[in-house]
Design a protein around this motif. Sequence first.
Motif, PDB file in Angstrom:
ATOM      1  N   PHE A  64       0.859  -1.180   0.000  1.00  0.00           N
ATOM      2  CA  PHE A  64       0.000   0.000   0.000  1.00  0.00           C
ATOM      3  C   PHE A  64       0.900   1.235   0.000  1.00  0.00           C
ATOM      4  O   PHE A  64       2.109   1.145   0.223  1.00  0.00           O
ATOM      5  N   TYR A  65       0.305   2.368  -0.265  1.00  0.00           N
ATOM      6  CA  TYR A  65       1.042   3.614  -0.110  1.00  0.00           C
ATOM      7  C   TYR A  65       0.077   4.702   0.347  1.00  0.00           C
ATOM      8  O   TYR A  65      -1.144   4.593   0.167  1.00  0.00           O
ATOM      9  N   ILE A  66       0.619   5.733   0.942  1.00  0.00           N
ATOM     10  CA  ILE A  66      -0.173   6.865   1.447  1.00  0.00           C
ATOM     11  C   ILE A  66       0.288   8.119   0.712  1.00  0.00           C
ATOM     12  O   ILE A  66       1.484   8.442   0.705  1.00  0.00           O
ATOM     13  N   ASP A  67      -0.673   8.789   0.090  1.00  0.00           N
ATOM     14  CA  ASP A  67      -0.300   9.956  -0.723  1.00  0.00           C
ATOM     15  C   ASP A  67      -0.090  11.195   0.151  1.00  0.00           C
ATOM     16  O   ASP A  67      -0.178  11.127   1.382  1.00  0.00           O
ATOM     17  N   GLU A  68       0.173  12.319  -0.537  1.00  0.00           N
ATOM     18  CA  GLU A  68       0.483  13.545   0.184  1.00  0.00           C
ATOM     19  C   GLU A  68      -0.693  14.094   0.973  1.00  0.00           C
ATOM     20  O   GLU A  68      -0.530  14.954   1.851  1.00  0.00           O
ATOM     21  N   HIS A  69      -1.906  13.598   0.650  1.00  0.00           N
ATOM     22  CA  HIS A  69      -3.094  14.011   1.403  1.00  0.00           C
ATOM     23  C   HIS A  69      -3.437  13.031   2.536  1.00  0.00           C
ATOM     24  O   HIS A  69      -4.532  13.054   3.079  1.00  0.00           O
ATOM     25  N   SER A  70      -2.492  12.132   2.851  1.00  0.00           N
ATOM     26  CA  SER A  70      -2.652  11.109   3.902  1.00  0.00           C
ATOM     27  C   SER A  70      -3.783  10.125   3.578  1.00  0.00           C
ATOM     28  O   SER A  70      -4.426   9.588   4.493  1.00  0.00           O
ATOM     29  N   LEU A  71      -4.019   9.886   2.289  1.00  0.00           N
ATOM     30  CA  LEU A  71      -5.024   8.910   1.867  1.00  0.00           C
ATOM     31  C   LEU A  71      -4.345   7.585   1.524  1.00  0.00           C
ATOM     32  O   LEU A  71      -3.259   7.564   0.925  1.00  0.00           O
ATOM     33  N   TYR A  72      -4.996   6.522   1.911  1.00  0.00           N
ATOM     34  CA  TYR A  72      -4.462   5.168   1.713  1.00  0.00           C
ATOM     35  C   TYR A  72      -4.802   4.668   0.309  1.00  0.00           C
ATOM     36  O   TYR A  72      -5.915   4.853  -0.180  1.00  0.00           O
ATOM     37  N   HIS A  73      -3.842   4.000  -0.367  1.00  0.00           N
ATOM     38  CA  HIS A  73      -4.061   3.408  -1.694  1.00  0.00           C
ATOM     39  C   HIS A  73      -3.399   2.034  -1.742  1.00  0.00           C
ATOM     40  O   HIS A  73      -2.348   1.819  -1.121  1.00  0.00           O
ATOM     41  N   ARG A  74      -4.016   1.119  -2.473  1.00  0.00           N
ATOM     42  CA  ARG A  74      -3.425  -0.199  -2.637  1.00  0.00           C
ATOM     43  C   ARG A  74      -2.206  -0.133  -3.556  1.00  0.00           C
ATOM     44  O   ARG A  74      -2.215   0.561  -4.566  1.00  0.00           O
ATOM     45  N   GLY A  75      -1.198  -0.928  -3.189  1.00  0.00           N
ATOM     46  CA  GLY A  75       0.022  -0.966  -3.976  1.00  0.00           C
ATOM     47  C   GLY A  75       0.097  -2.210  -4.844  1.00  0.00           C
ATOM     48  O   GLY A  75      -0.818  -3.038  -4.860  1.00  0.00           O
ATOM     49  N   PRO A  76       1.201  -2.404  -5.552  1.00  0.00           N
ATOM     50  CA  PRO A  76       1.341  -3.531  -6.488  1.00  0.00           C
ATOM     51  C   PRO A  76       1.353  -4.907  -5.825  1.00  0.00           C
ATOM     52  O   PRO A  76       1.068  -5.918  -6.483  1.00  0.00           O
ATOM     53  N   LEU A  77       1.672  -4.986  -4.532  1.00  0.00           N
ATOM     54  CA  LEU A  77       1.747  -6.288  -3.854  1.00  0.00           C
ATOM     55  C   LEU A  77       0.479  -6.622  -3.060  1.00  0.00           C
ATOM     56  O   LEU A  77       0.444  -7.647  -2.377  1.00  0.00           O
ATOM     57  N   MET A  78      -0.541  -5.771  -3.142  1.00  0.00           N
ATOM     58  CA  MET A  78      -1.755  -6.005  -2.359  1.00  0.00           C
ATOM     59  C   MET A  78      -2.430  -7.321  -2.739  1.00  0.00           C
ATOM     60  O   MET A  78      -2.984  -8.019  -1.883  1.00  0.00           O
ATOM     61  N   LEU A  79      -2.404  -7.683  -4.021  1.00  0.00           N
ATOM     62  CA  LEU A  79      -3.053  -8.924  -4.463  1.00  0.00           C
ATOM     63  C   LEU A  79      -2.431 -10.130  -3.765  1.00  0.00           C
ATOM     64  O   LEU A  79      -3.146 -11.060  -3.365  1.00  0.00           O
ATOM     65  N   ILE A  80      -1.097 -10.116  -3.618  1.00  0.00           N
ATOM     66  CA  ILE A  80      -0.423 -11.233  -2.932  1.00  0.00           C
ATOM     67  C   ILE A  80      -0.884 -11.294  -1.474  1.00  0.00           C
ATOM     68  O   ILE A  80      -1.151 -12.364  -0.928  1.00  0.00           O
ATOM     69  N   TYR A  81      -0.990 -10.130  -0.837  1.00  0.00           N
ATOM     70  CA  TYR A  81      -1.462 -10.071   0.549  1.00  0.00           C
ATOM     71  C   TYR A  81      -2.869 -10.651   0.669  1.00  0.00           C
ATOM     72  O   TYR A  81      -3.158 -11.435   1.582  1.00  0.00           O
ATOM     73  N   VAL A  82      -3.757 -10.273  -0.251  1.00  0.00           N
ATOM     74  CA  VAL A  82      -5.143 -10.745  -0.212  1.00  0.00           C
ATOM     75  C   VAL A  82      -5.195 -12.257  -0.397  1.00  0.00           C
ATOM     76  O   VAL A  82      -5.943 -12.957   0.302  1.00  0.00           O
ATOM     77  N   VAL A  83      -4.411 -12.787  -1.335  1.00  0.00           N
ATOM     78  CA  VAL A  83      -4.377 -14.238  -1.559  1.00  0.00           C
ATOM     79  C   VAL A  83      -3.895 -14.957  -0.310  1.00  0.00           C
ATOM     80  O   VAL A  83      -4.460 -15.983   0.103  1.00  0.00           O
ATOM     81  N   LEU A  84      -2.853 -14.438   0.334  1.00  0.00           N
ATOM     82  CA  LEU A  84      -2.352 -15.039   1.572  1.00  0.00           C
ATOM     83  C   LEU A  84      -3.410 -15.019   2.665  1.00  0.00           C
ATOM     84  O   LEU A  84      -3.602 -16.004   3.384  1.00  0.00           O
ATOM     85  N   LEU A  85      -4.107 -13.896   2.778  1.00  0.00           N
ATOM     86  CA  LEU A  85      -5.123 -13.767   3.814  1.00  0.00           C
ATOM     87  C   LEU A  85      -6.283 -14.728   3.571  1.00  0.00           C
ATOM     88  O   LEU A  85      -6.777 -15.371   4.504  1.00  0.00           O
ATOM     89  N   PHE A  86      -6.710 -14.850   2.312  1.00  0.00           N
ATOM     90  CA  PHE A  86      -7.755 -15.810   1.985  1.00  0.00           C
ATOM     91  C   PHE A  86      -7.312 -17.228   2.324  1.00  0.00           C
ATOM     92  O   PHE A  86      -8.082 -18.029   2.867  1.00  0.00           O
ATOM     93  N   PHE A  87      -6.055 -17.542   1.995  1.00  0.00           N
ATOM     94  CA  PHE A  87      -5.540 -18.884   2.279  1.00  0.00           C
ATOM     95  C   PHE A  87      -5.554 -19.165   3.781  1.00  0.00           C
ATOM     96  O   PHE A  87      -5.963 -20.243   4.222  1.00  0.00           O
ATOM     97  N   ILE A  88      -5.132 -18.193   4.567  1.00  0.00           N
ATOM     98  CA  ILE A  88      -5.101 -18.359   6.023  1.00  0.00           C
ATOM     99  C   ILE A  88      -6.512 -18.564   6.568  1.00  0.00           C
ATOM    100  O   ILE A  88      -6.742 -19.414   7.443  1.00  0.00           O
ATOM    101  N   ILE A  89      -7.483 -17.799   6.053  1.00  0.00           N
ATOM    102  CA  ILE A  89      -8.866 -17.940   6.516  1.00  0.00           C
ATOM    103  C   ILE A  89      -9.435 -19.299   6.134  1.00  0.00           C
ATOM    104  O   ILE A  89     -10.134 -19.942   6.928  1.00  0.00           O
ATOM    105  N   LEU A  90      -9.119 -19.778   4.924  1.00  0.00           N
ATOM    106  CA  LEU A  90      -9.597 -21.106   4.502  1.00  0.00           C
ATOM    107  C   LEU A  90      -8.971 -22.210   5.351  1.00  0.00           C
ATOM    108  O   LEU A  90      -9.627 -23.192   5.697  1.00  0.00           O
ATOM    109  N   ALA A  91      -7.685 -22.052   5.688  1.00  0.00           N
ATOM    110  CA  ALA A  91      -7.031 -23.015   6.575  1.00  0.00           C
ATOM    111  C   ALA A  91      -7.683 -23.005   7.953  1.00  0.00           C
ATOM    112  O   ALA A  91      -7.877 -24.048   8.583  1.00  0.00           O
TER     113      ALA A  91
END
Length: 331
Positions: A64-91
């Motif tokens: 993720f990254y935070i812009d100059e207005h302190s707003l949160y945005h998803r970064g290029p690795l967010m998809l990997i994080y989501v897949v890992l989180l889904f896997f952990i929840i399924l386990a």
Amino acid sequence: VLYIIKSAELIINPILAFLIFDLFYDKNKSRNDKSITRMRIIMISAIVVDGALLLAAIFGLNVFYIDEHSLYHRGPLMLIYVVLLFFIILALLYSMHLFARDTQSTMKATLLAFTAILILGVILRNVFSTYNYDFLCMSVSMPFLLIYYSHVIARIDPLTKLLNRQVYQRILKRIDYTTIVIMIDANDFKHINDTHGHPRGDKVLRLLARVIQKTYSEYAYCFRLGGDVFCAILKPNVFEELLAKTPDGDDRAMAEKLMKKLDDAILARTKNGGEDSYLKDGIAQGYGIFYDPSNHPSSKESLEEVIAIADKMMYDRKEEFKKTHDDSNQT
């Protein structure tokens, strides 16, 4: 500071899922089912990878990254994080499924609701990236888990994880269908406690409970009534299903076949050696058949009388074992 707070926020979800997994993790069971231990190791590995993804921000590869207005945005690795989180929840869901099966839980819908809300939180988090729906869903799901876990712990025997005597008494009051009651007692159990101590006695009880659960739980409620006395009672409609598969519709032959199935399972375990050899003396069993009065008006025996019949048969067979065992020792 915002990066640190956001990173801590993202790591909380998988760690919390793992802590819940550990709540349901049974070390005794894992010794006999290595897949549970492997799953635990995989979940820890996934959390380590998740942490590494967040540390990758140092090198500019952001989840993720935070812009100059302190707003949160998803970064290029967010998809990997989501897949890992889904896997952990399924386990986590799989581990809770095993726990529900092994404890004969009747609240699986509550368990599914807990997991569904967690998954919904992850989905909403990624559809509406500026809002933290995952934490809202986590808060909503926790009462479901608390209700479920409290319900299960109140129902099971802490040593064997079979249903306890209180549940046995409640189920007896609800039986208005044709069923078979099987009483089970470990042979020479007092000798095991007296000779080898109570720790080995506890191992025998856990081993026996595991075999009973594996053999009977698909179609029967399995209980530990106290000491080394166990009981299995067929669930509704199971009697008719099993009887249809029995030659000549002989209900007594069916009951004997059920008991032989458990005897054979114990015999097979004793051949493994190790702790399984503690069951070498086998068990004594007895059965009674309770007929639904509405479908079998000629039946005179109450459920209490049927249990007494099963109990007497069990103790008669236990006495036969003692007599045979004593005679063989004398010779």
